[in-house]
Design an enzyme around this catalytic site. Structure first.
Site, PDB file in Angstrom:
ATOM      1  N   LYS A  32     -34.812  -9.997   8.583  1.00 52.55           N
ATOM      2  CA  LYS A  32     -35.771  -9.498   9.560  1.00 52.55           C
ATOM      3  C   LYS A  32     -37.125  -9.215   8.920  1.00 52.55           C
ATOM      4  CE  LYS A  32     -32.716  -6.549  11.098  1.00 52.55           C
ATOM      5  NZ  LYS A  32     -32.079  -5.409  11.771  1.00 52.55           N
ATOM      6  N   ARG A  80     -22.193 -12.984   4.411  1.00 56.87           N
ATOM      7  CA  ARG A  80     -23.218 -13.139   5.439  1.00 56.87           C
ATOM      8  C   ARG A  80     -23.563 -14.615   5.583  1.00 56.87           C
ATOM      9  NH1 ARG A  80     -26.811  -9.149   4.930  1.00 56.87           N
ATOM     10  NH2 ARG A  80     -28.569 -10.126   5.945  1.00 56.87           N
ATOM     11  N   GLU A  94     -29.791  -2.457  13.272  1.00 57.25           N
ATOM     12  CA  GLU A  94     -30.907  -1.531  13.157  1.00 57.25           C
ATOM     13  C   GLU A  94     -32.037  -2.100  14.016  1.00 57.25           C
ATOM     14  OE1 GLU A  94     -32.379  -0.936   9.185  1.00 57.25           O
ATOM     15  OE2 GLU A  94     -33.881   0.505   9.871  1.00 57.25           O
TER      16      GLU A  94
END
Ligand code: ATP
Ligand code: MG
Length: 564
Positions: A275, A265, A38
């Site tokens: 982020k 992850r 994204e």
């Protein structure tokens, strides 16, 4: 693809699944993957794990098909600056999407048609509850949700309302489109999830063409299917979304039905990989930007001097599993050390200089001494370092009253200057405050090259630079950005765990003359001091970033912490 060859050391569970699929000729033996960021921030080392996995697997199969797809369904958070930085970072890591660059927004027309198709199948409806009401009626893990009073709207009414949503007749939040699945499903994601919402906001790709935007869960699986992705690899938090992923693709007539596979992850200690949190550091000026060399972003690591090959090696070593574990920052640092050890030229730089005058060395004499570029690799050649009467050594390499086991310079003591001569400290010069300003030494001309013909030994070898030849430099000593292994994990603000000593700027440093033409991005080992890289933001003086120390000084601290 520029990337290195296939992963040969490990066959992780994903590669095993894919190998089996190829063997049984599933998807006609094709393997197509994608990396779907994204564009709402810069990529970090966690994304590198996903990039190496997706592009890496593609590189191991014919066609090398991996898409770079910008997941740009939320116009309020996404910016072109991020799109550009993501492309730069993927290329820098060594991967290439060739002509497979896509945006979810490329599919807005198709996604709209799929939504219409769902409505026509009576599998989607326009819901006019407020977002608050929708949340309240979703139920909990133990309790089922409640059906929306709008759930039984007729197909024609839904078609009419959805079209008018698209035409801009309603305000944000007035209506949403929901999939009609099961409000009693034990999986909350299946309780009539929202698939479209009104957002009267222009989009960086589609301008003001749309005022309704598809939600992630609806967009992602359909984008995968449109591109013919065979294996859709995502992180474990999407496991509970897989039934919805499959429901949408099973319900609609799509060109393919990719298989979603989840993996753990990457989480790294002493930093944050989110982020949102990284953005908070940038916005609060707690770092100099997304590419601050202390940031775990790829742009920060690049500026600091990390190599793409070290990052790929790190991703290879940590492997891919389904178990969430925290990786030690030391593991990443060891990968960069290992990579640079073999590649970088050894030079001398004095970070905190102390002046040394060699009293018995001729005033105007200069000697060029040979220094190997790498002690273990003769192929890397040699360079010359000038030696003269006035030199600088490191302040910490001299002690007036040395404790036991301090083998460096002290009054009356003899040490070796690297590649040069033995010197002996004869006198210490101090200013009126009592601070040491200069050492007076003598050298033994018989020890040129660093050994004495009479066989006498010295215990210390120091690096040095010649005063009239050295180049002034600014050296930035970076350390870990956080001094807590899990910033914020105890419920406190993660920013409270910032390491106040994560950067020390030295402005009086001196580097040897051979670095006169050092270019941004050049990397060196400064003998005894660590690996350094010329900063990419140029100033009038040379600026070096410390990439990593020669040894892991945190290991000791961690051990002590564990004991305490
Ligand atoms: P963040 O929480 O930092 O915003 P994200 O998952 O929201 O990360 P995306 O841009 O959606 O960021 O991620 C793109 C891809 O990278 C996704 O497939 C995601 O699963 C993967 N990814 C993100 N963070 C990690 C991580 N720490 N380890 C492995 N893969 C990751
Ligand atoms: Mg995200």
């Amino acid at each position: 693809m520029k990337a290195q060859s296939a992963n040969t050391t490990t066959d992780d569970f994903i590669r095993q699944i894919i190998a089996e699929d190829v063997k049984t000729n599933k998807n006609e033996g094709q393997v197509v993957t994608r990396f779907p960021p994204e564009p709402n921030g810069y990529l970090h080392i966690g994304h590198a794990k996903s990039i190496c996995l997706n592009f890496g697997i593609a590189a191991e199969h014919e066609g090398r098909q991996c898409y770079l797809r910008f997941d740009d369904t939320n116009p309020s958070k996404e910016e072109l600056e991020y799109v550009e930085s993501i492309k730069t970072d993927v290329h820098w890591l060594g991967y290439d999407w060739t002509d497979r660059l896509r945006h979810s927004s490329d599919y807005f027309d198709q996604l709209y048609d799929y939504a219409i198709a769902l409505i026509k199948m009576n599998k989607a409806y326009v819901c006019s509850l407020t977002s608050e009401q929708i949340k309240d009626s979703r139920g909990t893990l133990r309790e089922p949700g409640k059906n929306s009073p709008y759930r039984e709207r007729s197909i024609s009414e839904n078609l009419d309302l959805f079209e008018r949503m698209k035409a801009g007749e309603f305000a944000d939040g007035e209506h949403v489109l929901r999939a009609k699945i099961d409000m009693a499903s034990p999986n909350i994601n299946m309780r009539d999830p929202i698939i479209y919402r009104i957002k009267k906001m222009p989009h960086q790709m589609t301008g003001d063409k749309w005022c309704i935007y598809p939600m992630y869960d609806f967009t992602h699986c359909l984008s995968d299917a449109i591109e013919g992705i065979t294996h859709s690899l995502c992180t474990l938090e999407f496991e509970d979304h897989r039934p919805l992923y499959d429901w949408i693709l099973d319900t609609l007539n799509t060109p393919s039905h990719p298989q979603q596979i989840e993996f753990a992850r990457l989480s790294l200690n002493y930093t944050v990989l989110s982020k949102r949190k990284l953005q908070e550091l940038v916005e609060n000026n707690l770092v100099s930007g997304w590419d601050d060399p202390r940031m775990p972003t790829l742009s920060g690591m690049r500026r600091r001097g990390y190599t793409p090959s070290a990052i790929r090696d790190f991703c290879d070593r940590i492997g891919v599993t389904r178990k969430n574990t925290q990786i030690e920052m030391g593991a990443l640092e060891n990968c960069i050390r290992k990579d640079l050890e073999a590649k970088t030229v050894r030079v001398m730089a004095v970070l905190k200089p102390l002046r040394v005058v060699i009293e018995n060395y001729p005033e105007d004499q200069v000697e060029q001494l040979d220094a190997p570029n790498h002690p273990d690799d003769a192929n890397m050649g040699t360079h010359q370092v000038p030696f003269s009467r006035v030199l600088y050594i490191e302040q910490e390499d001299f002690l007036e009253a040395p404790p036991k086991k301090f083998f460096r310079l002290a009054p009356g003591r003899e040490v070796r200057l690297r590649y040069a001569y033995f010197i002996t400290c004869q006198a210490v010069i101090k200013d009126e405050k009592g601070d040491i300003v200069e050492l007076r030494c003598t050298y033994d001309p018989e020890t040129r090259g660093g050994s004495a013909p009479d066989g006498r030994k010295v215990k210390g070898t120091l690096h040095w630079v010649s005063e009239s030849h050295a180049i002034k430099a600014e050296i930035r000593l970076y350390d870990r950005l956080f001094n807590h292994p899990n910033p914020g994990a105890d419920g406190t603000d993660f920013k409270a765990a910032l390491n106040p000593n994560s950067m020390e700027v030295l402005t009086d440093s001196l580097v040897e003359a051979s670095l006169a033409n050092a270019q941004a991005g050049d990397r060196y080992q400064f003998e005894r001091k660590g690996y350094f890289c010329v900063d990419s933001v140029s100033t009038d003086t040379l600026v070096f970033n410390r990439i990593v120390t020669l040894r892991d000084s945190w290991a000791k601290i961690e051990k002590a912490n564990k004991r305490a």
